[in-house]
Design a protein around this motif. Structure first.
Motif, mmCIF file in Angstrom:
data_model
loop_
_atom_site.group_PDB
_atom_site.id
_atom_site.type_symbol
_atom_site.label_atom_id
_atom_site.label_comp_id
_atom_site.label_asym_id
_atom_site.label_seq_id
_atom_site.Cartn_x
_atom_site.Cartn_y
_atom_site.Cartn_z
ATOM 1 N N ASP A 85 21.077 -31.362 -3.485
ATOM 2 C CA ASP A 85 22.206 -31.160 -4.396
ATOM 3 C C ASP A 85 21.641 -30.916 -5.791
ATOM 4 O O ASP A 85 21.138 -31.833 -6.437
ATOM 5 C CB ASP A 85 23.112 -32.392 -4.393
ATOM 6 C CG ASP A 85 24.353 -32.226 -5.259
ATOM 7 O OD1 ASP A 85 24.381 -31.330 -6.133
ATOM 8 O OD2 ASP A 85 25.301 -33.005 -5.066
ATOM 9 N N LYS A 87 23.029 -30.399 -8.598
ATOM 10 C CA LYS A 87 23.680 -31.135 -9.693
ATOM 11 C C LYS A 87 23.161 -32.571 -9.792
ATOM 12 O O LYS A 87 23.104 -33.129 -10.878
ATOM 13 C CB LYS A 87 25.195 -31.100 -9.531
ATOM 14 C CG LYS A 87 25.766 -29.699 -9.783
ATOM 15 C CD LYS A 87 27.235 -29.658 -9.555
ATOM 16 C CE LYS A 87 27.949 -30.073 -10.825
ATOM 17 N NZ LYS A 87 29.406 -29.904 -10.724
ATOM 18 N N ASP A 145 30.416 -25.282 -10.328
ATOM 19 C CA ASP A 145 30.275 -25.729 -8.946
ATOM 20 C C ASP A 145 29.949 -24.599 -7.977
ATOM 21 O O ASP A 145 29.194 -24.801 -7.029
ATOM 22 C CB ASP A 145 31.559 -26.435 -8.485
ATOM 23 C CG ASP A 145 31.784 -27.760 -9.194
ATOM 24 O OD1 ASP A 145 30.802 -28.325 -9.726
ATOM 25 O OD2 ASP A 145 32.946 -28.219 -9.220
ATOM 26 N N GLU A 146 30.515 -23.424 -8.183
ATOM 27 C CA GLU A 146 30.257 -22.306 -7.269
ATOM 28 C C GLU A 146 28.779 -21.913 -7.288
ATOM 29 O O GLU A 146 28.167 -21.710 -6.241
ATOM 30 C CB GLU A 146 31.122 -21.100 -7.631
ATOM 31 C CG GLU A 146 30.986 -19.959 -6.640
ATOM 32 C CD GLU A 146 31.918 -18.807 -6.956
ATOM 33 O OE1 GLU A 146 31.516 -17.660 -6.675
ATOM 34 O OE2 GLU A 146 33.025 -19.033 -7.466
ATOM 35 N N THR A 147 28.205 -21.836 -8.476
ATOM 36 C CA THR A 147 26.780 -21.506 -8.585
ATOM 37 C C THR A 147 25.929 -22.622 -7.993
ATOM 38 O O THR A 147 24.967 -22.352 -7.267
ATOM 39 C CB THR A 147 26.394 -21.256 -10.053
ATOM 40 O OG1 THR A 147 27.183 -20.174 -10.553
ATOM 41 C CG2 THR A 147 24.922 -20.918 -10.193
ATOM 42 N N ALA A 148 26.266 -23.869 -8.291
ATOM 43 C CA ALA A 148 25.527 -25.003 -7.725
ATOM 44 C C ALA A 148 25.566 -24.960 -6.199
ATOM 45 O O ALA A 148 24.552 -25.195 -5.539
ATOM 46 C CB ALA A 148 26.089 -26.315 -8.250
ATOM 47 N N SER A 149 26.709 -24.623 -5.629
ATOM 48 C CA SER A 149 26.837 -24.515 -4.180
ATOM 49 C C SER A 149 25.955 -23.398 -3.611
ATOM 50 O O SER A 149 25.316 -23.569 -2.569
ATOM 51 C CB SER A 149 28.306 -24.275 -3.806
ATOM 52 O OG SER A 149 28.446 -24.125 -2.421
ATOM 53 N N LEU A 150 25.902 -22.268 -4.290
ATOM 54 C CA LEU A 150 25.036 -21.163 -3.850
ATOM 55 C C LEU A 150 23.566 -21.577 -3.879
ATOM 56 O O LEU A 150 22.800 -21.245 -2.966
ATOM 57 C CB LEU A 150 25.245 -19.929 -4.725
ATOM 58 C CG LEU A 150 26.559 -19.182 -4.559
ATOM 59 C CD1 LEU A 150 26.698 -18.104 -5.632
ATOM 60 C CD2 LEU A 150 26.664 -18.579 -3.168
ATOM 61 N N ASN A 152 22.410 -24.672 -3.591
ATOM 62 C CA ASN A 152 22.224 -25.623 -2.488
ATOM 63 C C ASN A 152 22.082 -24.902 -1.154
ATOM 64 O O ASN A 152 21.240 -25.264 -0.328
ATOM 65 C CB ASN A 152 23.383 -26.619 -2.441
ATOM 66 C CG ASN A 152 23.427 -27.506 -3.670
ATOM 67 O OD1 ASN A 152 22.437 -27.672 -4.374
ATOM 68 N ND2 ASN A 152 24.594 -28.063 -3.941
ATOM 69 N N LYS A 153 22.874 -23.860 -0.949
ATOM 70 C CA LYS A 153 22.781 -23.074 0.298
ATOM 71 C C LYS A 153 21.453 -22.333 0.382
ATOM 72 O O LYS A 153 20.858 -22.228 1.455
ATOM 73 C CB LYS A 153 23.944 -22.095 0.396
ATOM 74 C CG LYS A 153 25.262 -22.770 0.698
ATOM 75 C CD LYS A 153 26.407 -21.782 0.719
ATOM 76 C CE LYS A 153 27.726 -22.512 0.902
ATOM 77 N NZ LYS A 153 28.878 -21.619 0.824
#
Length: 172
Positions: A85, A87, A145-150, A152-153
């Protein structure tokens, strides 16, 4: 303009190998010989993932971080309690880190609400998108959050591709 946005603009604006080499050499003069000719089994130029991770960290931290001291020092795995994660890993307002995957390195940066992942892969692609044959970027840059999710993926995909879990080294 934030330091991370400035870095991203430089990376996305590079449109030739000589300009890429000159930029990286200006930030890492100690690496000039390895950029100009193959060293230690790497190809000449700036596709080397560890070189790019050092470039990103050094640029972002204004060269205040002694990269070689930090990269050789203790590292901490952030994979112990579930998936990576970004973040949580970069919880401060201004941080740079290196992620290692058993032979592949990435740079992770947070500047306020901006997040970025930068990577090159020798023999595969450049950190500078315009130098890739298809013009595609293998970096991630953006807010929230969208960038952080990308990111993480992408870390999960790199773990799967390399067969290793991320080893995370906070550089700042």
């Amino acid at each position: 303009m934030s330091r991370l946005r400035q870095l991203n603009d430089l990376i996305t604006g590079i449109d030739s190998e000589p300009k890429a080499n000159a930029l990286v050499k200006s930030v890492l003069p100690n690496q000039a010989a390895g950029i100009d000719s193959p060293m230690l089994g790497t190809e000449a130029g700036v596709r080397n993932c560890s070189l790019i991770a050092e470039f990103v960290v050094t640029y972002f931290t204004y060269g205040k971080v002694r990269y070689s001291d930090r990269i050789i020092g203790n590292s901490t795995s952030v994979k112990k309690n579930g998936p990576f994660d970004v973040k949580k890993a970069l919880s401060g307002d201004s941080q740079a880190a290196v992620g290692e995957f058993g032979g592949h390195n990435i740079a992770l940066v947070r500047d306020g609400n901006l997040f970025a992942l930068y990577q090159a892969w020798e023999g595969k692609y450049h950190v500078f998108p315009r130098l890739n044959d298809d013009g595609e970027s293998h970096n991630i840059f953006g807010t929230g959050d969208e960038t952080a999710s990308l990111i993480n993926k992408e870390v999960a995909a790199l773990e799967a591709e390399t067969g290793t879990q991320i080893v995370f080294k906070n550089m700042s």
